[in-house]
Design a protein around this motif. Structure first.
Motif, short mmCIF file in Angstrom:
data_model
loop_
_atom_site.label_atom_id
_atom_site.label_comp_id
_atom_site.label_asym_id
_atom_site.label_seq_id
_atom_site.Cartn_x
_atom_site.Cartn_y
_atom_site.Cartn_z
N VAL A 132 0.83 -1.22 0.00
CA VAL A 132 0.00 0.00 0.00
C VAL A 132 0.86 1.26 0.00
O VAL A 132 0.60 2.22 -0.73
CB VAL A 132 -0.94 0.01 1.23
CG1 VAL A 132 -1.71 1.33 1.29
CG2 VAL A 132 -1.90 -1.16 1.19
N GLU A 133 1.91 1.25 0.81
CA GLU A 133 2.71 2.47 1.00
C GLU A 133 3.92 2.56 0.08
O GLU A 133 4.70 3.51 0.19
CB GLU A 133 3.18 2.54 2.47
CG GLU A 133 2.04 2.64 3.48
CD GLU A 133 1.20 3.90 3.30
OE1 GLU A 133 1.74 4.92 2.80
OE2 GLU A 133 0.01 3.88 3.65
N TYR A 134 4.08 1.59 -0.82
CA TYR A 134 5.25 1.63 -1.71
C TYR A 134 5.16 2.83 -2.66
O TYR A 134 4.10 3.10 -3.21
CB TYR A 134 5.38 0.34 -2.53
CG TYR A 134 6.72 0.26 -3.24
CD1 TYR A 134 7.82 -0.28 -2.62
CD2 TYR A 134 6.87 0.78 -4.54
CE1 TYR A 134 9.06 -0.32 -3.25
CE2 TYR A 134 8.09 0.75 -5.17
CZ TYR A 134 9.19 0.19 -4.53
OH TYR A 134 10.40 0.17 -5.16
N ARG A 135 6.27 3.52 -2.82
CA ARG A 135 6.31 4.69 -3.68
C ARG A 135 7.48 4.60 -4.67
O ARG A 135 8.60 4.30 -4.27
CB ARG A 135 6.48 5.97 -2.85
CG ARG A 135 5.42 6.17 -1.78
CD ARG A 135 4.07 6.53 -2.40
NE ARG A 135 3.04 6.59 -1.38
CZ ARG A 135 2.20 5.59 -1.12
NH1 ARG A 135 2.26 4.48 -1.81
NH2 ARG A 135 1.29 5.71 -0.17
N ILE A 136 7.20 4.87 -5.91
CA ILE A 136 8.28 5.04 -6.88
C ILE A 136 8.61 6.53 -6.87
O ILE A 136 7.85 7.34 -7.42
CB ILE A 136 7.85 4.58 -8.29
CG1 ILE A 136 7.49 3.09 -8.27
CG2 ILE A 136 8.98 4.83 -9.29
CD1 ILE A 136 6.97 2.57 -9.60
N GLU A 137 9.68 6.86 -6.21
CA GLU A 137 10.02 8.27 -6.03
C GLU A 137 10.52 8.89 -7.33
O GLU A 137 10.94 8.19 -8.26
CB GLU A 137 11.08 8.42 -4.94
CG GLU A 137 10.65 7.90 -3.56
CD GLU A 137 9.51 8.72 -2.96
OE1 GLU A 137 9.27 9.85 -3.43
OE2 GLU A 137 8.84 8.20 -2.03
#
Length: 245
Positions: free
Chosen positions: A151-156
């Motif tokens: 849920v909290e994974y981000r591709i910065e």
């Protein structure tokens, strides 16, 4: 069994070939500015949004390479059915961080590093909210928790990519590429070459729909997510059913 039947895919590919769709697709790709990428593959962590003409192009590419097709479809199945359990990299990314379909990769992959930082971060905030809303929906409707790491994974935002022109693409410039892609897709739909609903799909979802009825694959995914102890057994059956072993 498929949400997008094989004979319809073949018919759509034939239509696209006769009407120069793939040539026009390559023209769009060739118009995308070039840049210097470090090859870290940190951006290759999702089922990237893909147009119909792009899916047909990738499908054709893999069908001409049967060993590659089987190899990547195993990873596609794994990515899709275990998506709520753990965050996986793009199934078309190999162990050495090289794209296995680089020649035919989608537009979204090609323009990733070209975003202006402010636009990218605004979009990222929107994705965060949608992911959390979806987590809450799954919990209330089906009673299971999507892994918080997913849920909290981000591709910065990529600070390493450098456009050769020194200029990033504005939102209007990026949308222009998307509009050109939609025109190609609309020609295929208008030609009645394929009977599927016109909606946003990721590359994984396209291939899943080519192997299962959409409702069937989704219901199996939910069932697996509700009891991960049975998931491995179900996956083995799916590999047999799809003929990908």
């Amino acid at each position: 069994m498929a949400g997008i039947k094989k004979h319809e895919i073949e018919k759509a590919i034939e239509f696209a070939e006769k009407n120069g769709i793939f040539e026009k697709l390559n023209e769009i790709y060739n118009d995308v500015p070039t840049g210097k990428c470090s090859g870290c593959a940190k951006c290759c962590m999702e089922s990237v949004g893909t147009g119909l003409s792009e899916f047909l192009n990738i499908y054709r590419y893999l069908q001409e390479r049967p060993e590659k097709y089987r190899h990547y479809m195993k990873k596609v199945l794994d990515y899709y059915f275990f998506e709520y359990k753990e965050k996986k990299k793009c199934p078309f990314l190999d162990e050495d961080n090289r794209c296995g379909i680089y020649e035919v990769r989608p537009l979204n992959c090609r323009i990733f590093g070209h975003w202006e930082k402010e636009d990218y971060n605004i979009n990222l905030e929107s994705i965060k909210e949608k992911n959390r809303d979806y987590r809450d929906l799954m919990k209330s409707r089906y009673g299971f928790e999507i892994n918080e790491d997913v849920v909290e994974y981000r591709i910065e935002y990529c600070e390493n990519f450098v456009p050769d022109s020194g200029k990033y693409l504005s939102k209007s410039e990026r949308l222009e590429y998307s509009d050109r892609m939609m025109i190609l897709d609309s020609k295929i739909f208008a030609g009645d070459a394929i009977d599927i609903d016109f909606r946003d799909r990721g590359i994984v979802e396209y291939f899943i729909d080519s192997m299962f009825f959409t409702d069937t694959s989704y219901n199996i995914k939910i069932r697996m997510s509700q009891d991960w102890k049975k998931a491995d057994k179900i996956m083995k059956k799916l590999l047999v059913i799809t003929g990908i072993r």
